[in-house]
Write an enzyme that holds these catalytic residues in place. Structure first.
Site, short mmCIF file in Angstrom:
data_model
loop_
_atom_site.label_atom_id
_atom_site.label_comp_id
_atom_site.label_asym_id
_atom_site.label_seq_id
_atom_site.Cartn_x
_atom_site.Cartn_y
_atom_site.Cartn_z
N GLY A 188 -28.18 -28.66 18.58
CA GLY A 188 -27.06 -29.15 19.36
C GLY A 188 -26.97 -28.68 20.79
O GLY A 188 -25.92 -28.85 21.43
N THR A 239 -37.91 -23.76 23.76
CA THR A 239 -39.18 -24.48 23.89
C THR A 239 -39.19 -25.44 25.06
O THR A 239 -40.17 -25.52 25.81
CB THR A 239 -39.46 -25.25 22.59
OG1 THR A 239 -39.49 -24.32 21.49
CG2 THR A 239 -40.78 -25.99 22.67
N HIS A 279 -4.05 -9.61 7.76
CA HIS A 279 -3.77 -10.24 6.47
C HIS A 279 -3.41 -11.72 6.63
O HIS A 279 -2.66 -12.27 5.83
CB HIS A 279 -2.65 -9.51 5.73
CG HIS A 279 -3.00 -8.11 5.36
ND1 HIS A 279 -2.58 -7.01 6.08
CD2 HIS A 279 -3.77 -7.62 4.35
CE1 HIS A 279 -3.06 -5.91 5.53
NE2 HIS A 279 -3.78 -6.26 4.49
N ASP A 309 0.83 -1.21 0.00
CA ASP A 309 0.00 0.00 0.00
C ASP A 309 0.86 1.26 0.00
O ASP A 309 0.60 2.22 -0.73
CB ASP A 309 -0.91 0.00 1.22
CG ASP A 309 -1.99 -1.07 1.16
OD1 ASP A 309 -2.36 -1.45 0.04
OD2 ASP A 309 -2.45 -1.51 2.23
#
Length: 590
Positions: free
Chosen positions: A409, A456, A221, A111
């Site tokens: 799970g 539930t 990176h 860069d």
């Protein structure tokens, strides 16, 4: 490391991602030839143009920060690769104007070279251009970084945010550069991650973690961290090690910024891409509290995926020693899609978070328990509960494995959490389950289940035990005077509780739910055959769920072939629970 992707061509992935961003944000325009995103509303003749960029894979950086009061353009290379010089030059020509252009980049060799060369070419072409390189990493340290300097990390986003607001005041390019340098000189960042990432279209990275370590000092990176912490430390210990690197004034290798007692500190907690919102919010809580214990004033807290490394399972911490001017421009509202957190006024930040209701002394719990005439010896109840909890905890992983095949799970974990809560209640407050009152004991049990079982199954258990308490209370009123609870009372109570459960759910035997084990247990027990026969009936009912079609829950959505592999996890839980009654040696009820 996740190696599966919907897109396996990294070049088309970057182009598609940038185009998708523009489709969803009408103020943006996209140049596919130069992979640049531009704010079409920006006027470079009135305000300094801010351009940033780098390799893809850091989303929402950099294109996600293009918008009013933030960046005016962003240029993307391919994944983890710098954009080309020509891309940068063309973007300067397209987005820049007579007031000048500032290129804000991170300190990575590709860069730095490409953007500086592009700036020189742009100057030759008549564009007033400057480059600002952000290096906020502290993990590498002065000795190792040498003349290369610090890497650029997520703190760069704070530079974008502050300068984006400042440039809109009409400041000159030189003024923007000077203010930006002040921000950069007071900025530090350190990151940590559990593993490396897989780049779409490439061979599997051989740097994968062994699963029991954390890499401290991770870049963005996919490069190795500066230190490997093994075994993985507790999150509080990890955060404190990271804060040590950021704040320790005696660390001559890393004390880039001296945080005094008076300056306001800005905290930016960055999700590197792979932490769930749930886990990331918990990380933010720990970081915020540990930082507040070390510095006098945390003036702003920002938490989001600001600069990612694809789907890296990690986070970084950035600290800015700010002044009031910096805080002012951090508070400037923006609409750029990457800045996905609310913008609050300075007055809002000055108000501390309000105390919780508990801190205010407000009792949010209802503590009155029903009194009844039915008695149950506390020692008997404790023995029964302990036995049932031990039975559940012994198969927590097994039930989770079943639920991984046909659900999400966590069925075993849900039951295990409830069992541990019951055990903890018994140990911490032996009288919590009442003073021998059977109804109070069942009510307390129901409340523990409500507080510790979600989903539930939690609702079903809570309904059943609350209904059992109500039934037993009514049974007790039918005769005068106190008496020991009898098997016939339990039989009637659990039968009426099952009726109450059926009023709340349409699930019945044959639907592959916990009812397939619960109903046979209750009906057999109600006939007076005892606990042992009832447990056998429950076990047989559970076994019948293998291969049974699912009518409710997540099992409905899994392939039918999975139904034959394991029994229903909820039914398995019921069986293991009632087996605890046998372990206790109780053959005929309490």
């Amino acid at each position: 490391m996740n190696t599966k992707h919907f897109f396996n061509d990294p070049e088309s992935l970057v182009q598609d991602a940038l185009q998708g961003l523009v489709y969803a944000n009408p103020h943006l325009s996209y140049d596919p030839d130069n992979k640049c995103v531009i704010d079409s509303q920006h006027d470079g003749s009135k305000f300094v143009t801010l351009i940033s960029g780098g390799g893809a894979g850091h989303e929402p950086a950099f294109a996600g920060y293009v918008g009013p009061n933030l960046l005016n353009a962003a240029i993307s290379g391919f994944i983890f690769a710098s954009p080309s010089v020509q891309q940068i030059v063309n973007t300067i020509a397209h987005a820049g104007g007579s007031t000048g252009t500032l290129l804000i980049i991170m300190n990575y060799t590709g860069d730095v070279l490409h953007f500086h060369l592009a700036a020189e070419k742009a100057r030759v072409a008549g564009h007033h251009t400057a480059v600002m390189t952000v290096g906020d990493d502290v993990s590498v340290g002065r000795k190792r970084s040498g003349r290369v300097g610090r890497r650029g990390l997520a703190g760069t986003v704070l530079v974008h945010k502050i300068l984006g607001g400042y440039a809109k005041t009409g400041a000159s390019l030189d003024e923007v550069v000077k203010f930006g340098e002040q921000v950069c000189n007071n900025l530090v960042t350190v990151g940590a991650a559990l593993d490396h990432v897989h780049v779409p279209g490439r061979e599997t990275n051989k740097q994968a973690s062994n699963g029991s370590q954390v890499e401290l000092g991770m870049g963005i990176h996919n490069e190795p961290g500066c230190r490997v912490l093994e075994p993985q430390p507790h999150i509080n210990d990890l955060v404190n090690q990271m804060l040590d690197q950021l704040l320790d004034p005696n660390d001559s290798d890393r004390a880039y910024v001296r945080f005094g007692d008076c300056e306001p500190v800005v905290l930016l907690v960055n999700n590197l891409g792979g932490l769930s919102p749930l886990e990331f919010s918990a990380v933010t809580k720990i970081v915020s509290e540990e930082l507040r214990a070390r510095v006098a004033k945390v003036a702003r807290i920002y938490a989001a995926p600001f600069m990612t490394s694809l789907d890296s399972k990690g986070f970084s911490i950035s600290l800015l020693k700010a002044n009031q001017e910096m805080l002012h421009f951090l508070d400037v509202p923006v609409t750029a899609p990457g800045w996905a957190i609310p913008t609050y006024s300075s007055e809002s930040w000055e108000r501390p978070n309000g105390p919780s209701l508990k801190q205010k002394g407000v009792d949010t719990q209802v503590h009155d328990l029903s009194r009844s005439t039915l008695e149950l010896a506390p020692s008997t109840l404790k023995r029964i509960l302990t036995s049932c909890c031990d039975s559940i905890l012994s198969v927590e992983s097994l039930i989770n494995s079943y639920d991984s095949v046909v659900g999400d799970g966590d069925c075993g974990s849900t039951l295990g959490r409830a069992a541990r809560a019951i055990q903890s209640t018994i140990q911490s407050s032996p009288s919590a389950f009442g003073d021998g009152d059977a109804v109070q004991a069942i009510e307390t049990l129901a409340r523990v289940l409500e507080d510790n079982m979600d989903g539930t199954s939690g609702a079903l258990y809570a309904i059943f035990f609350n209904a059992l308490a109500a039934s037993l209370k009514n049974i007790g009123t039918e005769r005068s005077g106190k008496r020991q609870i009898k098997e016939e009372d339990w039989s009637r109570g659990v039968s009426e509780a099952l009726d109450a459960l059926y009023r709340a759910t349409p699930a019945r035997v044959g639907d592959r739910t916990l009812v397939d084990a619960l109903e046979p247990f209750i009906k057999t027990f109600a006939t007076g055959k005892g606990v042992h026969a009832a447990v056998i009936a429950a076990t047989n009912g559970k076994e019948k769920t293998k291969g049974m079609s699912a009518a409710f829950g997540r099992a409905v959505y899994v392939p039918e072939s999975a139904w034959s592999e394991v029994p229903d996890p909820g039914a398995e839980g019921v069986v293991r629970l009632v087996q605890g009654l046998l372990t206790d040696g109780n053959e005929n009820g309490a």
